[in-house]
Design a protein around this motif. Sequence first.
Motif, PDB file in Angstrom:
ATOM      1  N   ASP A  29      58.190  52.612  46.526  1.00 43.64           N
ATOM      2  CA  ASP A  29      59.387  53.030  45.778  1.00 43.64           C
ATOM      3  C   ASP A  29      60.146  54.124  46.528  1.00 43.64           C
ATOM      4  OD1 ASP A  29      58.823  51.249  43.761  1.00 43.64           O
ATOM      5  OD2 ASP A  29      57.739  52.730  42.533  1.00 43.64           O
ATOM      6  N   ALA A  30      59.421  55.098  47.072  1.00 46.63           N
ATOM      7  CA  ALA A  30      60.064  56.178  47.823  1.00 46.63           C
ATOM      8  C   ALA A  30      60.721  55.628  49.091  1.00 46.63           C
ATOM      9  CB  ALA A  30      59.047  57.261  48.176  1.00 46.63           C
ATOM     10  N   ALA A  31      60.039  54.732  49.780  1.00 48.21           N
ATOM     11  CA  ALA A  31      60.589  54.137  50.998  1.00 48.21           C
ATOM     12  C   ALA A  31      61.866  53.363  50.674  1.00 48.21           C
ATOM     13  CB  ALA A  31      59.561  53.214  51.648  1.00 48.21           C
ATOM     14  N   LYS A  32      61.872  52.643  49.553  1.00 47.46           N
ATOM     15  CA  LYS A  32      63.064  51.889  49.156  1.00 47.46           C
ATOM     16  C   LYS A  32      64.215  52.837  48.825  1.00 47.46           C
ATOM     17  CE  LYS A  32      64.677  48.090  46.347  1.00 47.46           C
ATOM     18  NZ  LYS A  32      65.862  48.052  47.141  1.00 47.46           N
ATOM     19  N   LEU A  33      63.937  53.945  48.168  1.00 51.36           N
ATOM     20  CA  LEU A  33      64.974  54.921  47.833  1.00 51.36           C
ATOM     21  C   LEU A  33      65.611  55.489  49.099  1.00 51.36           C
ATOM     22  CD1 LEU A  33      66.417  56.737  45.690  1.00 51.36           C
ATOM     23  CD2 LEU A  33      64.568  58.361  46.092  1.00 51.36           C
ATOM     24  N   TRP A  34      64.788  55.921  50.068  1.00 46.64           N
ATOM     25  CA  TRP A  34      65.311  56.469  51.330  1.00 46.64           C
ATOM     26  C   TRP A  34      66.112  55.407  52.085  1.00 46.64           C
ATOM     27  CZ3 TRP A  34      59.752  58.327  52.242  1.00 46.64           C
ATOM     28  CH2 TRP A  34      59.531  59.527  51.554  1.00 46.64           C
ATOM     29  N   HIS A  35      65.589  54.193  52.088  1.00 46.83           N
ATOM     30  CA  HIS A  35      66.251  53.089  52.776  1.00 46.83           C
ATOM     31  C   HIS A  35      67.612  52.808  52.148  1.00 46.83           C
ATOM     32  CE1 HIS A  35      66.985  48.775  53.695  1.00 46.83           C
ATOM     33  NE2 HIS A  35      66.585  49.166  54.895  1.00 46.83           N
ATOM     34  N   ASP A  36      67.667  52.729  50.812  1.00 43.67           N
ATOM     35  CA  ASP A  36      68.929  52.454  50.117  1.00 43.67           C
ATOM     36  C   ASP A  36      69.961  53.540  50.391  1.00 43.67           C
ATOM     37  OD1 ASP A  36      67.847  50.148  49.119  1.00 43.67           O
ATOM     38  OD2 ASP A  36      67.417  50.977  47.126  1.00 43.67           O
ATOM     39  N   ARG A  37      69.541  54.793  50.391  1.00 47.73           N
ATOM     40  CA  ARG A  37      70.463  55.902  50.682  1.00 47.73           C
ATOM     41  C   ARG A  37      70.966  55.833  52.122  1.00 47.73           C
ATOM     42  NH1 ARG A  37      68.403  61.491  47.917  1.00 47.73           N
ATOM     43  NH2 ARG A  37      69.063  60.975  45.809  1.00 47.73           N
ATOM     44  N   ALA A  38      70.071  55.539  53.038  1.00 48.81           N
ATOM     45  CA  ALA A  38      70.460  55.481  54.450  1.00 48.81           C
ATOM     46  C   ALA A  38      71.420  54.326  54.720  1.00 48.81           C
ATOM     47  CB  ALA A  38      69.219  55.360  55.330  1.00 48.81           C
ATOM     48  N   CYS A  39      71.276  53.230  53.993  1.00 42.68           N
ATOM     49  CA  CYS A  39      72.146  52.060  54.187  1.00 42.68           C
ATOM     50  C   CYS A  39      73.598  52.381  53.874  1.00 42.68           C
ATOM     51  CB  CYS A  39      71.678  50.892  53.320  1.00 42.68           C
ATOM     52  SG  CYS A  39      70.166  50.130  53.922  1.00 42.68           S
ATOM     53  N   VAL A  40      73.840  53.342  52.975  1.00 37.96           N
ATOM     54  CA  VAL A  40      75.208  53.708  52.612  1.00 37.96           C
ATOM     55  C   VAL A  40      75.914  54.346  53.813  1.00 37.96           C
ATOM     56  CG1 VAL A  40      76.603  55.214  51.144  1.00 37.96           C
ATOM     57  CG2 VAL A  40      74.654  53.985  50.173  1.00 37.96           C
ATOM     58  N   ARG A  46      70.228  48.355  57.174  1.00 42.09           N
ATOM     59  CA  ARG A  46      69.940  47.237  56.265  1.00 42.09           C
ATOM     60  C   ARG A  46      68.997  46.207  56.897  1.00 42.09           C
ATOM     61  NH1 ARG A  46      74.015  48.972  53.631  1.00 42.09           N
ATOM     62  NH2 ARG A  46      75.642  48.172  52.386  1.00 42.09           N
ATOM     63  N   ARG A  47      69.065  46.076  58.220  1.00 36.34           N
ATOM     64  CA  ARG A  47      68.228  45.085  58.915  1.00 36.34           C
ATOM     65  C   ARG A  47      66.748  45.464  58.923  1.00 36.34           C
ATOM     66  NH1 ARG A  47      72.241  44.645  63.982  1.00 36.34           N
ATOM     67  NH2 ARG A  47      71.728  46.828  63.954  1.00 36.34           N
ATOM     68  N   LEU A  48      66.444  46.723  58.621  1.00 42.22           N
ATOM     69  CA  LEU A  48      65.052  47.176  58.636  1.00 42.22           C
ATOM     70  C   LEU A  48      64.410  47.028  57.260  1.00 42.22           C
ATOM     71  CD1 LEU A  48      65.367  50.527  60.633  1.00 42.22           C
ATOM     72  CD2 LEU A  48      64.391  48.383  61.455  1.00 42.22           C
ATOM     73  N   ASP A  49      63.141  46.724  57.268  1.00 40.31           N
ATOM     74  CA  ASP A  49      62.356  46.726  56.046  1.00 40.31           C
ATOM     75  C   ASP A  49      62.216  48.184  55.577  1.00 40.31           C
ATOM     76  OD1 ASP A  49      60.405  45.484  54.140  1.00 40.31           O
ATOM     77  OD2 ASP A  49      59.057  46.888  55.184  1.00 40.31           O
ATOM     78  N   PRO A  50      62.285  48.465  54.271  1.00 42.38           N
ATOM     79  CA  PRO A  50      62.174  49.848  53.801  1.00 42.38           C
ATOM     80  C   PRO A  50      60.911  50.575  54.275  1.00 42.38           C
ATOM     81  CG  PRO A  50      62.940  48.458  52.019  1.00 42.38           C
ATOM     82  CD  PRO A  50      62.602  47.549  53.180  1.00 42.38           C
ATOM     83  N   ARG A  51      59.782  49.882  54.323  1.00 40.50           N
ATOM     84  CA  ARG A  51      58.535  50.527  54.793  1.00 40.50           C
ATOM     85  C   ARG A  51      58.638  50.879  56.279  1.00 40.50           C
ATOM     86  NH1 ARG A  51      55.289  53.089  52.180  1.00 40.50           N
ATOM     87  NH2 ARG A  51      53.555  52.554  53.489  1.00 40.50           N
ATOM     88  N   VAL A  52      59.222  49.979  57.063  1.00 44.83           N
ATOM     89  CA  VAL A  52      59.405  50.234  58.500  1.00 44.83           C
ATOM     90  C   VAL A  52      60.356  51.408  58.686  1.00 44.83           C
ATOM     91  CG1 VAL A  52      60.316  49.276  60.656  1.00 44.83           C
ATOM     92  CG2 VAL A  52      58.875  47.861  59.166  1.00 44.83           C
ATOM     93  N   PHE A  53      61.433  51.431  57.909  1.00 44.87           N
ATOM     94  CA  PHE A  53      62.382  52.534  57.993  1.00 44.87           C
ATOM     95  C   PHE A  53      61.710  53.868  57.675  1.00 44.87           C
ATOM     96  CE2 PHE A  53      65.302  55.394  55.760  1.00 44.87           C
ATOM     97  CZ  PHE A  53      66.169  55.682  56.802  1.00 44.87           C
TER      98      PHE A  53
END
Length: 164
Positions: A29-40, A46-53
Motif C-alpha cells: 500500500d505504501a509503495a503504491k501511494l509513493w508510486h501514484d504520487r510520483a506518476c503525477v 508509470r512504466r515501473l511496478d510500484p514495488r520496484v519503484f
Amino acid sequence: MKLSHLPTRLATGAFLVNSGVEKLAATDDAAKLWHDRACVAFPFVRRLDPRVFARLLGLGELALGGALLSPMVPPATAGLGLTAFSTALLRLYLKTPGLTKEDGIRPTAQGTPLAKDVWMLGIGLSLILDAARPRRRMFRRRLGDRRRLQNSRVRAIQAIRRTA
C-alpha cells in the motif's frame, strides 16, 4: 571534509539512510501511494511496478545518505546529489494537486511534509557553493605567486644591469 559541513551532512545523511531503509521495508500500500504520487510529477514512472519503484527509491536514498555520511565523498559531489534529489521532491510537491494553496507555492496541511524538504535543497546548494569558494582562493594564491616570481625576475634583471 570541512568541520563546518559535519552537522549538515550527518543530519541529512542519517535522515536519508533512515528513509531509504523504511522504503525498502515498505508495504504494498505504501509503495503504491509513493508510486501514484510520483506518476503525477514524473509520468515515465508509470512504466515501473510500484514495488520496484519503492525499492529503487529506497536504494537511491540509501546511496545518497551514505555519500553524505562518507568523508571521502567531496562536498560538491554530495551537494550535487542532494540538490538533484531535493529538486525532484520539490517538483513532486509543486505538481501534486492539493499540496499547495491557491497561489501554487505555499503548502496546505497535506503539502507540508513535502514542502519542508526545501531544507535539503538549501544544504545541497550550500555544499556546492562552499566547495567552489576555495578554488578562487587557490587561484588568487597562484596569481600572487606569479606576481612575486615576476617581481623577483625584474629585480634580478635590474641587479644584473646595475653591475654591468
